[in-house]
Design a protein around this motif. Structure first.
Motif, PDB file in Angstrom:
ATOM      1  N   UNK A  39      46.494  59.079  41.259  1.00 16.15           N
ATOM      2  CA  UNK A  39      45.647  58.494  40.222  1.00 16.15           C
ATOM      3  C   UNK A  39      44.224  58.365  40.762  1.00 16.15           C
ATOM      4  N   UNK A  40      43.239  58.962  40.079  1.00 16.00           N
ATOM      5  CA  UNK A  40      41.845  58.820  40.530  1.00 16.00           C
ATOM      6  C   UNK A  40      41.410  57.365  40.516  1.00 16.00           C
ATOM      7  N   UNK A  41      40.494  57.030  41.393  1.00 14.19           N
ATOM      8  CA  UNK A  41      40.034  55.652  41.541  1.00 14.19           C
ATOM      9  C   UNK A  41      39.452  55.102  40.240  1.00 14.19           C
ATOM     10  N   UNK A  42      38.739  55.928  39.501  1.00 17.60           N
ATOM     11  CA  UNK A  42      38.143  55.476  38.239  1.00 17.60           C
ATOM     12  C   UNK A  42      39.218  55.070  37.236  1.00 17.60           C
ATOM     13  N   UNK A  43      40.297  55.856  37.189  1.00 17.62           N
ATOM     14  CA  UNK A  43      41.397  55.524  36.272  1.00 17.62           C
ATOM     15  C   UNK A  43      42.105  54.243  36.728  1.00 17.62           C
ATOM     16  N   UNK A  44      42.274  54.080  38.043  1.00 19.19           N
ATOM     17  CA  UNK A  44      42.905  52.868  38.563  1.00 19.19           C
ATOM     18  C   UNK A  44      42.143  51.628  38.093  1.00 19.19           C
ATOM     19  N   UNK A  45      40.829  51.678  38.245  1.00 20.95           N
ATOM     20  CA  UNK A  45      39.997  50.548  37.839  1.00 20.95           C
ATOM     21  C   UNK A  45      40.097  50.312  36.334  1.00 20.95           C
ATOM     22  N   UNK A  46      40.069  51.398  35.560  1.00 23.11           N
ATOM     23  CA  UNK A  46      40.139  51.275  34.091  1.00 23.11           C
ATOM     24  C   UNK A  46      41.468  50.664  33.653  1.00 23.11           C
ATOM     25  N   UNK A  47      42.555  51.064  34.314  1.00 24.83           N
ATOM     26  CA  UNK A  47      43.867  50.498  33.986  1.00 24.83           C
ATOM     27  C   UNK A  47      43.893  48.993  34.261  1.00 24.83           C
ATOM     28  N   UNK A  48      43.317  48.598  35.388  1.00 23.87           N
ATOM     29  CA  UNK A  48      43.319  47.179  35.743  1.00 23.87           C
ATOM     30  C   UNK A  48      42.436  46.384  34.781  1.00 23.87           C
ATOM     31  N   UNK A  49      41.351  46.984  34.294  1.00 26.53           N
ATOM     32  CA  UNK A  49      40.482  46.322  33.321  1.00 26.53           C
ATOM     33  C   UNK A  49      41.219  46.079  32.003  1.00 26.53           C
ATOM     34  N   UNK A  50      42.062  47.038  31.604  1.00 26.72           N
ATOM     35  CA  UNK A  50      42.847  46.867  30.375  1.00 26.72           C
ATOM     36  C   UNK A  50      43.796  45.683  30.532  1.00 26.72           C
ATOM     37  N   UNK A  51      44.460  45.596  31.698  1.00 23.97           N
ATOM     38  CA  UNK A  51      45.380  44.476  31.943  1.00 23.97           C
ATOM     39  C   UNK A  51      44.614  43.159  31.953  1.00 23.97           C
ATOM     40  N   UNK A  52      43.426  43.156  32.567  1.00 24.99           N
ATOM     41  CA  UNK A  52      42.607  41.940  32.589  1.00 24.99           C
ATOM     42  C   UNK A  52      42.216  41.530  31.172  1.00 24.99           C
ATOM     43  N   UNK A  53      41.819  42.512  30.355  1.00 23.29           N
ATOM     44  CA  UNK A  53      41.417  42.214  28.975  1.00 23.29           C
ATOM     45  C   UNK A  53      42.579  41.574  28.202  1.00 23.29           C
ATOM     46  N   UNK A  54      43.779  42.149  28.402  1.00 26.58           N
ATOM     47  CA  UNK A  54      44.955  41.598  27.734  1.00 26.58           C
ATOM     48  C   UNK A  54      45.219  40.164  28.201  1.00 26.58           C
ATOM     49  N   UNK A  55      45.067  39.931  29.513  1.00 27.79           N
ATOM     50  CA  UNK A  55      45.300  38.592  30.055  1.00 27.79           C
ATOM     51  C   UNK A  55      44.282  37.592  29.519  1.00 27.79           C
ATOM     52  N   UNK A  56      42.998  37.944  29.536  1.00 22.80           N
ATOM     53  CA  UNK A  56      41.946  37.018  29.093  1.00 22.80           C
ATOM     54  C   UNK A  56      42.139  36.624  27.637  1.00 22.80           C
ATOM     55  N   UNK A  57      42.447  37.612  26.800  1.00 26.03           N
ATOM     56  CA  UNK A  57      42.621  37.320  25.376  1.00 26.03           C
ATOM     57  C   UNK A  57      43.912  36.544  25.128  1.00 26.03           C
ATOM     58  N   UNK A  58      44.941  36.835  25.948  1.00 24.98           N
ATOM     59  CA  UNK A  58      46.201  36.071  25.817  1.00 24.98           C
ATOM     60  C   UNK A  58      45.987  34.617  26.192  1.00 24.98           C
TER      61      UNK A  58
END
Length: 586
Positions: free
Chosen positions: A510-529
């Motif tokens: 997994x490219x580093x950029x995709x890794x970061x983007x995936x973690x940002x999606x999880x963070x967004x879900x957590x913050x809104x939850x």
């Protein structure tokens, strides 16, 4: 000079009449001229460790001096080859003596008959100093081999061969210094126990990109750094090292199978030649050297194998390449030290290991580093050593002492492995000391937020670990919603991010950029939850099954070339929480 054998104890031979011999000198032992190395000198007596089987040696047989320390031939033909612990080519030996290694075949190494196309890079009258490149060879389709002036040699060019095809022993350049003429061939020799010199060591500032999410984001490795991967039987040490060998952005891979079981090493020897290098679409062996010293090979050669590997790595580093060493495993190497120490009747330390085990481990790991070479180029050697503690006990001496000398510790957990969570790296007991050194690089090339995001996600995982003690007693249902959210987000992190499938074409790297983007999606879900929980929205509605399934599967469904589907997933998360807020207005 000659001595005479007075005692044989396995790989340890004692001899008399050794006046004039030197410490660490390579000697030829017995009628079969077995290869050995002097490890103790006392008056006229010497103790020799022999790198071949000593069966059949007799009292009174001769020990003959070579006048040189145990050294390797370093030149073209190393890459793509498979050697034993003292750099003898196993494929060549197998062709000569099918299925076994006979005693007394000598220290054969590189093919002296093979013809190489040499491009000469110097001219008559030119002044050369140590490390300067006097010729180049296309060793494999992936790597240009640079012929360098050996350390401690310099002078003016008084003779050269024209660009053409030559064998290893051909003299390509003659250098004249104040004392003598140096003849430079297609190879140089170097003692394995002596680190090759460099101009100076540089601060580690670049990560070794591996494509493995838990490593690159959570516990990064530095180029030129050291890493230990400890784990019990079946936790995936070898598989993790295979992934690092295949996908890391090192230029050269040195894989040392040190004392591993024969069937496991056979798998490596069969698999590696079939692997395709993702960067060039050519065989991975074009930039790989394998050193195989299985548990049924001579124990002294196992002790030497990691020095053979690190010396080869330093040689390619001197050319300006970034080299990664996979040592599998240093525990078997330490066991070889213990066996030889026992035969020498040395005073044992903890668990029978010799008292000098820590210093030997330190000597090995300190040869890693990001350096400026003698010729002005930059190169690095990254050492990644697997450790196999008996019963998975990390308090045993090899693991504890290794921990003292490495800056990255990827602890493999048998509970994770047995639950099919791979790589089975435990995020609670692992650490990386390179985070501070690499912070500037990550913030410049990935995102200014990436280090803070990593800390935030790790904090969630640590909180979940504390809550698990309560859950085991009374169950998850009794937890308040904000704590249940921690449990649910941790589950998403583990499955969607930390778990990685080496057999899936998209997920294996997994490219580093995709890794970061995936973690940002999880963070967004957590913050809104978390915001929704504060609005008293039921957790059962927040954790929408369809949305959760998309989070779990994003590692397979999102291409490594196009991350647009991650943006769509973020939009779905936003829409989901907008609907919930509309439904539960104040």
């Amino acid at each position: 000079m000659e001595g005479s054998i007075i005692g044989v104890n396995g790989p340890v031979v004692k001899a008399i009449g050794m006046n004039g011999f030197k410490m660490r000198e390579m000697v030829l032992v017995g009628e079969n001229s077995l290869i050995g190395e002097i490890i103790i000198l006392e008056e006229t007596y010497a103790t020799i460790q022999v790198y071949e089987e000593t069966t059949g040696l007799k009292i009174g047989e001769k020990v003959v001096s070579t006048g040189n320390p145990f050294s390797l031939k370093l030149g073209p033909g190393i890459l793509g080859n498979i050697f034993d612990g003292i750099e003898r080519p196993l494929t060549t030996i197998n062709n000569m003596y099918y299925g076994f290694i006979p005693e007394g075949i000598g220290l054969i190494s590189l093919d002296k008959e093979k013809i190489w196309k040499v491009s000469v890079k110097v001219s008559i009258g030119q002044e050369l100093r140590e490390g300067d490149v006097y010729g180049e060879i296309q060793e494999t389709p992936s790597v240009i081999h640079k012929l360098m002036v050996p350390p401690k040699v310099r002078g003016r060019v008084i003779g050269i061969k024209e660009t053409g095809e030559y064998a290893l022993e051909e003299v390509i350049v003659k250098l004249q210094d104040e004392k003598k003429v140096h003849e430079l061939k297609l190879y140089q020799e170097w003692p394995v126990r002596t680190p090759r010199p460099v101009s100076f060591r540089k601060r580690i500032f670049k990560p070794l990109i591996t494509g493995q999410r838990i490593i690159d984001i959570f516990f990064p490795l530095g180029k030129g750094g050291t890493c230990a991967i400890p784990g019990g039987f079946g936790t995936g040490k070898t598989m993790t090292q295979h992934q690092l060998a295949k996908w890391s952005d090192a230029d050269i891979i040195v894989y040392i199978g040190c004392g591993e079981r024969g069937n496991e090493m056979t798998e490596v020897l069969e698999d590696f030649p079939k692997l395709i290098d993702p960067r060039t679409n050519l065989p991975l062996m074009n930039r790989t050297v394998l050193i195989a010293n299985t548990s049924n090979m001579p124990v002294a050669a196992r002790e030497a194998s990691i020095y053979t590997g690190i010396t080869i790595a330093e040689y390619y580093r001197d050319m300006g390449y970034h080299v990664a060493i996979m040592a599998d495993s240093t525990s078997r190497w330490a066991e070889a030290l213990r066996e030889i120490s026992g035969r020498l009747e040395e005073m044992p330390a903890e668990e029978g290991y010799p008292a000098y085990l820590p210093s030997r481990l330190a000597e090995f790991y300190e040869r890693a580093g990001y350096v400026e070479n003698l010729n002005g180029t930059e190169g690095s050697v990254t050492v990644i050593g697997a450790v196999s503690p008996a019963g998975g006990d990390f308090s045993e001496p090899v693991t504890l002492n290794t921990k003292r000398f490495v800056s990255s510790f990827l602890s493999l957990d048998k509970k994770l492995a047995y639950s099919r969570h791979y790589p089975a790296i435990n995020w609670l007991s692992s650490y990386s000391g390179y985070l501070g050194l690499l912070k500037d690089w990550y913030e410049e090339f990935v995102s200014p937020e990436v280090i803070d995001l990593r800390g935030k996600m790790l904090k969630i995982l640590h909180e979940e670990n504390k809550l698990m003690e309560v859950v085991k007693l009374v169950g998850e249902d009794v937890l308040p919603d904000d704590q249940r959210l921690i449990m649910d987000i941790s589950r998403v992190l583990k499955i969607a991010f930390l778990q990685q499938n080496a057999y899936n074409d998209v997920d294996t790297y997994v490219p580093l950029e995709k890794q970061y983007s995936m973690l940002k999606v999880i963070e967004k879900f957590y913050d809104q939850s978390l915001e929704a929980v504060k609005r008293a929205i039921p957790i059962s509605l927040i954790m929408d099954k369809r949305l959760m399934e998309q989070l779990y599967k994003m590692k397979y469904n999102v291409s490594n070339d196009d991350f647009s589907s991650l943006r769509k997933l973020e939009e779905e998360i936003n829409n989901h929480f907008c609907r919930l807020k509309d439904k539960y207005k104040d």
